[in-house]
Motif scaffolding. Structure first.
Motif, short mmCIF file in Angstrom:
data_model
loop_
_atom_site.label_atom_id
_atom_site.label_comp_id
_atom_site.label_asym_id
_atom_site.label_seq_id
_atom_site.Cartn_x
_atom_site.Cartn_y
_atom_site.Cartn_z
N ILE A 247 108.05 -25.68 -47.78
CA ILE A 247 109.31 -26.02 -46.80
C ILE A 247 109.26 -27.38 -47.32
N LYS A 248 110.97 -27.89 -47.56
CA LYS A 248 111.37 -28.99 -47.95
C LYS A 248 112.63 -28.98 -47.55
N LEU A 249 112.76 -29.87 -46.31
CA LEU A 249 114.00 -29.62 -45.30
C LEU A 249 114.33 -31.05 -44.75
N PRO A 250 115.37 -31.52 -44.21
CA PRO A 250 115.46 -32.70 -43.56
C PRO A 250 114.53 -32.65 -42.23
N CYS A 251 114.00 -33.68 -41.88
CA CYS A 251 112.92 -33.35 -40.65
C CYS A 251 113.63 -33.13 -39.31
N SER A 252 115.04 -33.07 -39.38
CA SER A 252 115.68 -32.73 -38.10
C SER A 252 115.95 -31.11 -38.16
N GLN A 253 115.57 -30.14 -39.46
CA GLN A 253 115.73 -29.02 -39.59
C GLN A 253 114.26 -28.37 -39.69
N ALA A 254 113.32 -29.26 -39.98
CA ALA A 254 112.06 -28.48 -40.31
C ALA A 254 111.26 -27.78 -39.39
N ARG A 255 111.37 -27.95 -38.16
CA ARG A 255 110.70 -27.33 -37.23
C ARG A 255 110.83 -25.85 -37.19
N GLY A 256 112.27 -25.64 -37.34
CA GLY A 256 112.71 -23.95 -37.54
C GLY A 256 112.13 -23.37 -38.45
N ALA A 257 111.40 -23.84 -39.51
CA ALA A 257 110.86 -23.23 -40.47
C ALA A 257 109.47 -23.29 -40.50
N MET A 258 108.72 -23.73 -39.28
CA MET A 258 107.33 -24.06 -39.24
C MET A 258 106.86 -23.22 -38.28
N GLY A 259 106.97 -21.77 -38.40
CA GLY A 259 106.69 -20.91 -37.45
C GLY A 259 105.17 -20.65 -37.81
N MET A 260 104.60 -20.61 -38.69
CA MET A 260 103.13 -20.61 -39.25
C MET A 260 102.37 -21.76 -38.54
N VAL A 261 102.93 -22.62 -38.15
CA VAL A 261 102.14 -23.98 -37.79
C VAL A 261 101.66 -23.78 -36.26
N PRO A 262 100.46 -23.93 -35.90
CA PRO A 262 99.72 -23.97 -34.57
C PRO A 262 100.78 -24.84 -33.57
N LYS A 263 100.70 -24.38 -32.28
CA LYS A 263 101.60 -24.86 -31.26
C LYS A 263 101.43 -26.41 -31.31
N GLN A 264 100.01 -26.91 -30.99
CA GLN A 264 99.73 -28.35 -30.84
C GLN A 264 100.21 -29.40 -31.69
N ALA A 265 99.96 -28.61 -33.10
CA ALA A 265 100.33 -29.35 -34.26
C ALA A 265 101.89 -29.43 -34.49
N LEU A 266 102.56 -28.42 -34.10
CA LEU A 266 104.00 -28.39 -34.20
C LEU A 266 104.67 -29.33 -33.04
N GLU A 267 103.93 -29.56 -31.84
CA GLU A 267 104.24 -30.39 -30.83
C GLU A 267 104.39 -31.79 -31.18
N ASN A 268 103.20 -32.06 -32.05
CA ASN A 268 102.96 -33.39 -32.47
C ASN A 268 103.98 -33.82 -33.44
N PHE A 269 104.34 -32.86 -34.32
CA PHE A 269 105.35 -33.11 -35.37
C PHE A 269 106.67 -33.24 -34.66
N GLN A 270 107.13 -32.74 -33.89
CA GLN A 270 108.10 -32.85 -33.16
C GLN A 270 108.60 -33.97 -32.28
#
Length: 365
Positions: free
Chosen positions: A258-281
């Motif tokens: 994954i190498k994307l602008p951070c505004s678009q990265a979440r959509g490519a991070m389906g393999m990331v656990p929920k809590q870590a993804l929420e922290n990223f967002q």
């Protein structure tokens, strides 16, 4: 001391740092070497200038500011504090002088990690534009904590997990590590002292090997260092149950691409656990609140900085020659490693002033 940064510009920068609400600190150039040797990692260890005092205590010329600032904070027993500095650091570089000026901020004790991460990146760019008002170079971020959350979600054993964490940030090493873990080769048995240290990871194993080398009268400067040997052992001890499946390796590989602008990265991070993804967002939203341009900040999932004490969010800004001019990130365990009773949230950055000016001719870190 050689000074290649004009005094007036330095004074202006110090004023800007205090205007941001920081305590400006002046730290000794000669520092005890052990904190750097124990916590900073091999990339810095091989670059520092070592000496000793009359009592035989290992000392070094200050190679960076984060560890000395953390030691000052620990000794002062303060609560949350924002420290700033402008001064010379000394370490070997492939090109250019071994003495150069850095400025930065260390933000220690703020429990709101998303806000302090965003503030650190925003303030680093604010200060950079005081030096180079037209700066428009690339900015990239990474997050080892997200990577580790994926490893935990895959339920890997401790040996596989530690081997992958040790390889994080080094694409070639990561590729080789994944290949070895999927198709491991038989490993030799270890002596009891190394086997015990092995279970605790690379740093504990490095210390045990370093003690063995010292007792044998071997110098780390004469060949492979203790850490290089430790990492080699970690790589080799991947037999039997210490393996991962091809499907687990593909999940990790998919994330690292994954190498994307951070505004678009979440959509490519389906393999990331929920809590870590929420922290990223939450951090991305904090970037937006700081007025940062989300389209310019690229999330590179494979990106990690070379200092071992970083634990999560990291960032860099580059100049036109693709040299690092801002480097920073989160180091929540460093205070504990230096003697505090518990982990302390902390994030900071440094600006390489010799590279930051428009005509910078520095070398890449």
């Amino acid at each position: 001391m050689k000074q290649d940064w004009p005094f007036s510009a330095r004074a202006e920068l110090e004023s800007a740092l205090t205007d941001l609400g920081c305590d400006l600190v002046d730290l000794p150039i000669l520092q005890p070497a052990d904190p750097f040797l124990d916590t900073a990692g091999e990339d810095l260890r091989r670059r520092i200038f070592m000496t000793s005092d009359d009592a035989g205590t290992l000392m070094c010329l200050r190679p960076e500011f984060t560890i000395p600032v953390c030691l000052r904070h620990f000794e002062s027993a303060k609560d949350a504090t924002r420290y700033a500095y402008v001064g010379a650091v000394f370490r070997q570089r492939r090109h250019g002088g071994s003495e150069f000026i850095q400025a930065g901020i260390e933000d220690i004790g703020d429990e709101d990690r998303s806000e302090s991460d965003a503030r650190s990146l925003a303030e680093s760019l604010t200060l950079l534009r005081k030096i180079n008002p037209d700066y428009s170079g690339p900015i990239r971020i990474g997050d080892q904590a997200v990577f580790e959350a994926i490893l935990d979600d895959l339920d890997l054993d401790a040996v596989c997990r530690q081997s992958l964490i040790s390889a994080f940030g080094d694409p070639q090493k990561m590729k080789a590590t994944l290949a070895r873990l999927v198709d491991p080769k038989p490993a030799r048995s270890l002596p009891d002292d190394l086997q015990n240290a092995f279970a605790s990871g690379a740093e504990a194993l490095r210390k045990a090997i370093s003690e063995r080398m010292s007792k044998a009268g071997l110098s780390e400067s004469d060949g492979r260092t203790a850490l290089e040997i430790a990492e080699r052992i970690l790589d080799q001890q991947t037999v039997g149950d210490h393996r991962m499946s091809g499907s687990q390796a593909r999940v990790i590989g998919d994330f690292l691409t994954i190498k994307l602008p951070c505004s678009q990265a979440r959509g490519a991070m389906g393999m990331v656990p929920k809590q870590a993804l929420e922290n990223f967002q939450k951090r991305v939203e904090a970037f937006d609140s700081q007025g940062l341009d989300l389209t310019r900040i690229q999330f590179d999932a494979a990106f990690g900085r070379p200092l071992d004490y970083y634990t999560g969010f990291v960032f860099e800004a580059l100049n036109d020659g693709e040299e690092v001019i801002i480097g920073g990130g989160r180091y929540d365990h460093l205070l504990e490693m230096l003697g505090d009773e518990k982990p302390v949230p902390a994030v900071g950055f440094s600006i390489w002033l010799d590279r930051a000016r428009p005509s910078s001719n520095g070398d890449a870190q």
